[in-house]
Write an enzyme that holds these catalytic residues in place. Structure first.
Site, PDB file in Angstrom:
ATOM      1  N   ARG A   1      -2.877 -72.129  23.332  1.00 44.80           N
ATOM      2  CA  ARG A   1      -4.196 -71.793  22.817  1.00 44.80           C
ATOM      3  C   ARG A   1      -5.144 -72.973  22.950  1.00 44.80           C
ATOM      4  O   ARG A   1      -6.340 -72.795  23.134  1.00 44.80           O
ATOM      5  CB  ARG A   1      -4.064 -71.392  21.345  1.00 44.80           C
ATOM      6  N   TYR A   2      -4.618 -74.183  22.807  1.00 47.15           N
ATOM      7  CA  TYR A   2      -5.436 -75.396  22.885  1.00 47.15           C
ATOM      8  C   TYR A   2      -5.067 -76.139  24.165  1.00 47.15           C
ATOM      9  O   TYR A   2      -3.920 -76.107  24.592  1.00 47.15           O
ATOM     10  CB  TYR A   2      -5.157 -76.293  21.679  1.00 47.15           C
TER      11      TYR A   2
ATOM     12  N   ARG B   1      -1.901 -78.848  24.118  1.00 45.29           N
ATOM     13  CA  ARG B   1      -0.608 -78.640  23.462  1.00 45.29           C
ATOM     14  C   ARG B   1      -0.175 -77.180  23.515  1.00 45.29           C
ATOM     15  O   ARG B   1      -1.016 -76.280  23.511  1.00 45.29           O
ATOM     16  CB  ARG B   1      -0.637 -79.132  22.011  1.00 45.29           C
TER      17      ARG B   1
ATOM     18  N   CYS C   1      15.848 -68.736  10.771  1.00 48.11           N
ATOM     19  CA  CYS C   1      15.480 -69.814   9.850  1.00 48.11           C
ATOM     20  C   CYS C   1      16.594 -69.948   8.814  1.00 48.11           C
ATOM     21  O   CYS C   1      17.376 -69.024   8.609  1.00 48.11           O
ATOM     22  CB  CYS C   1      14.188 -69.482   9.097  1.00 48.11           C
TER      23      CYS C   1
ATOM     24  N   CYS D   1      10.975 -67.061   4.179  1.00 45.15           N
ATOM     25  CA  CYS D   1       9.908 -67.134   3.189  1.00 45.15           C
ATOM     26  C   CYS D   1       9.248 -65.760   3.113  1.00 45.15           C
ATOM     27  O   CYS D   1       8.941 -65.168   4.151  1.00 45.15           O
ATOM     28  CB  CYS D   1       8.900 -68.192   3.605  1.00 45.15           C
TER      29      CYS D   1
ATOM     30  N   CYS E   1       5.967 -65.356   5.077  1.00 48.26           N
ATOM     31  CA  CYS E   1       5.953 -65.918   6.441  1.00 48.26           C
ATOM     32  C   CYS E   1       4.899 -65.245   7.328  1.00 48.26           C
ATOM     33  O   CYS E   1       4.840 -64.028   7.430  1.00 48.26           O
ATOM     34  CB  CYS E   1       7.318 -65.778   7.082  1.00 48.26           C
TER      35      CYS E   1
ATOM     36  N   ARG F   1       4.854 -65.272  10.502  1.00 52.40           N
ATOM     37  CA  ARG F   1       5.485 -64.660  11.676  1.00 52.40           C
ATOM     38  C   ARG F   1       6.586 -63.707  11.252  1.00 52.40           C
ATOM     39  O   ARG F   1       7.549 -63.486  11.961  1.00 52.40           O
ATOM     40  CB  ARG F   1       6.081 -65.739  12.589  1.00 52.40           C
TER      41      ARG F   1
ATOM     42  N   ASP G   1      -2.113 -66.612   5.988  1.00 48.43           N
ATOM     43  CA  ASP G   1      -2.511 -65.690   7.058  1.00 48.43           C
ATOM     44  C   ASP G   1      -2.373 -64.243   6.597  1.00 48.43           C
ATOM     45  O   ASP G   1      -1.688 -63.953   5.613  1.00 48.43           O
ATOM     46  CB  ASP G   1      -1.657 -65.938   8.298  1.00 48.43           C
TER      47      ASP G   1
ATOM     48  N   ASP H   1      -6.491 -70.246  10.026  1.00 53.31           N
ATOM     49  CA  ASP H   1      -6.229 -69.802  11.391  1.00 53.31           C
ATOM     50  C   ASP H   1      -6.981 -68.481  11.555  1.00 53.31           C
ATOM     51  O   ASP H   1      -6.642 -67.486  10.907  1.00 53.31           O
ATOM     52  CB  ASP H   1      -4.719 -69.637  11.607  1.00 53.31           C
TER      53      ASP H   1
ATOM     54  N   LYS I   1      -7.349 -72.611  14.755  1.00 53.58           N
ATOM     55  CA  LYS I   1      -7.465 -73.126  13.383  1.00 53.58           C
ATOM     56  C   LYS I   1      -8.741 -73.948  13.222  1.00 53.58           C
ATOM     57  O   LYS I   1      -9.083 -74.716  14.117  1.00 53.58           O
ATOM     58  CB  LYS I   1      -6.285 -74.053  13.082  1.00 53.58           C
TER      59      LYS I   1
HETATM   60  C1  LIG Z   1      -1.221 -74.250  15.014  1.00 56.84           C
HETATM   61  C2  LIG Z   1      -1.064 -74.274  16.444  1.00 56.84           C
HETATM   62  C3  LIG Z   1      -0.939 -75.486  17.139  1.00 56.84           C
HETATM   63  C4  LIG Z   1      -0.941 -76.819  16.449  1.00 56.84           C
HETATM   64  O1  LIG Z   1      -2.219 -77.135  16.006  1.00 56.84           O
HETATM   65  P1  LIG Z   1      -2.518 -78.576  15.383  1.00 56.84           P
HETATM   66  O2  LIG Z   1      -3.912 -78.438  14.904  1.00 56.84           O
HETATM   67  O3  LIG Z   1      -2.361 -79.560  16.504  1.00 56.84           O
HETATM   68  O4  LIG Z   1      -1.524 -78.823  14.314  1.00 56.84           O
HETATM   69  C5  LIG Z   1      -0.817 -75.461  18.504  1.00 56.84           C
HETATM   70  N1  LIG Z   1      -0.821 -74.300  19.176  1.00 56.84           N
HETATM   71  C6  LIG Z   1      -0.941 -73.119  18.552  1.00 56.84           C
HETATM   72  C7  LIG Z   1      -0.936 -71.878  19.356  1.00 56.84           C
HETATM   73  C8  LIG Z   1      -1.063 -73.063  17.162  1.00 56.84           C
HETATM   74  O5  LIG Z   1      -1.161 -71.880  16.536  1.00 56.84           O
HETATM   75  S1  SF4 Z   2       7.492 -69.758   7.084  1.00 56.13           S
HETATM   76 FE1  SF4 Z   2       8.528 -68.267   8.440  1.00 56.13          FE
HETATM   77  S2  SF4 Z   2       9.129 -69.464  10.235  1.00 56.13           S
HETATM   78 FE2  SF4 Z   2       8.715 -70.927   8.578  1.00 56.13          FE
HETATM   79  S3  SF4 Z   2      10.706 -71.288   7.558  1.00 56.13           S
HETATM   80 FE3  SF4 Z   2       9.658 -69.661   6.427  1.00 56.13          FE
HETATM   81  S4  SF4 Z   2      10.435 -67.777   7.353  1.00 56.13           S
HETATM   82 FE4  SF4 Z   2      10.894 -69.417   8.803  1.00 56.13          FE
END
Ligand SMILES: *Cc1c(COP(=O)(O)O)cnc(C)c1O
Ligand code: SF4
Length: 352
Positions: free
Chosen positions: A90-91, A94, A103, A107, A110, A112, A272, A309, A316
């Protein structure tokens, strides 16, 4: 007590964390979202408290079946930016690699939750090869963020293989792990694992997910100490959660405990819009008020950035309070930690 993880409602009943009368109501929750309440976290729960902040995070509830209209299965739009399975770009500098879907703790909030779980759709060897080729072809990728699931749940052998492969790509300078393992199962931060993380040519960072000061138990702090002692920088990630940490004192205790454990608080995430998590959400204004309180009361080392986000994959952004205003007359005013405003630059003659 045995070192077991509770993975069923029945197991949670025997831990006295769920009433047997509620087991039926949880059946549907369990079909959708995995349970893992690790022994270490269960032992931190105050059984006499009604809404213990640790229990709230790991014990499933029927409230998870309530889906609000603004919630979505892919709340931060990972799919839109996934050119290769398991990789999110996305960025520019990175990428995320969702190397593992399991995991040590699931959580209940979570973000995801639709993807993670013991039977989740993890990357296989072919996917990893494709992801590495994608990274290799793009010299702008400076950092690789290993997430999941929890990447530290992988065996030291598999991690070594992955880190060796990333080390072959010269432009990858930083490898960041996002993990809850030091908090969920601190004894799994073994010397062998720490050895694997301290070896790469790339600089390894570990971002630790923790939401309450009590999670930073003596054992968890010892696990952080093994990592930090090996020269691995630690940063903290916290999710703002209603009933868990949405009180100023609770966040203050957490961030101070992190700094003491050599974890620099990095982000406070606004929760989220993951399905079935509305009981954990607070308004952004509440988060801003908390950040304002913290700014006036705690060390700058203990102050993360409050982040949202943006749903849909827009990325974000910081959503903390603003201290600057520019008025119609073109003058800039800045608010101090006591709520008083001042002109900037200051004027000796004009109004304040
Ligand atoms: C959150 C996220 C990151 C990391 O973002 P930082 O601001 O560097 O912590 C990188 N890629 C994606 C797709 C993300 O959702
Ligand atoms: S937030 Fe989601 S991905 Fe992170 S440790 Fe908890 S369950 Fe696993």
């Amino acid at each position: 007590m045995q070192n077991t993880t509770a993975t069923t409602p029945a197991a949670l009943v025997s831990e006295r964390l769920v009433d047997s009368a509620d087991v039926d109501a949880l059946k549907e929750v369990v079909e959708k979202y995995a349970i893992a309440a690790p022994r270490h976290m269960i032992d931190l729960i105050d059984q006499s408290a009604r809404n213990d902040p640790i229990a709230m995070q790991i014990v499933p509830s029927a409230a998870e079946l309530v889906i609000s209209s603004d919630e979505r299965p892919d709340p931060i739009g990972d799919h839109t930016f996934s050119p290769v399975k398991g990789l999110v770009h996305r960025y520019p500098d990175r990428v995320l690699l969702k190397v593992h879907s399991a995991c040590a703790v699931y959580c209940r909030f979570c973000f995801r939750r639709e993807m993670v779980g013991p039977s989740g759709d993890a990357m296989d060897e072919t996917d990893i090869t494709a992801a590495l080729a994608y990274i290799e072809d793009r010299p702008d990728i400076w950092e690789v963020i290993l997430t999941g699931g929890d990447p530290l749940v992988l065996s030291p052998q598999r991690l070594t293989k992955l880190l060796d492969a990333l080390d072959q790509i010269d432009h990858v300078q930083v490898v960041r792990f996002h993990t809850r393992l030091p908090v969920a199962a601190p004894d799994r931060i073994t010397d062998e694992l720490v050895g694997v993380l301290s070896k790469p040519r790339a600089t390894v960072y570990v971002a630790i997910h923790s939401n309450h000061a009590r999670e930073l138990s003596d054992d968890a702090v010892a696990a952080c100490d093994r990592l930090a002692g090996a020269g691995i920088p630690l940063v903290g990630q916290t999710v703002l959660l209603k009933g868990v940490n949405d009180q100023a004192a609770s966040l203050e205790d957490l961030f101070r405990a992190m700094v003491r454990a050599r974890i620099t608080p990095y982000y406070l995430h606004h929760p989220d819009l993951a399905p079935g998590t509305s009981h954990f959400r607070v308004p952004i204004e509440a988060g801003q008020a908390l950040m304002k309180h913290l700014l006036g009361n705690v060390s700058g080392l203990a102050l993360p950035t409050y982040m949202l986000d943006i749903p849909g994959g827009y990325g974000k952004v910081p959503v903390g309070p603003s201290y600057l205003t520019t008025t119609d007359d073109g003058l800039t005013r800045v608010e101090d930690i006591n709520g008083k405003t001042h002109r900037y630059p200051p004027s000796d003659s004009g109004p304040a």
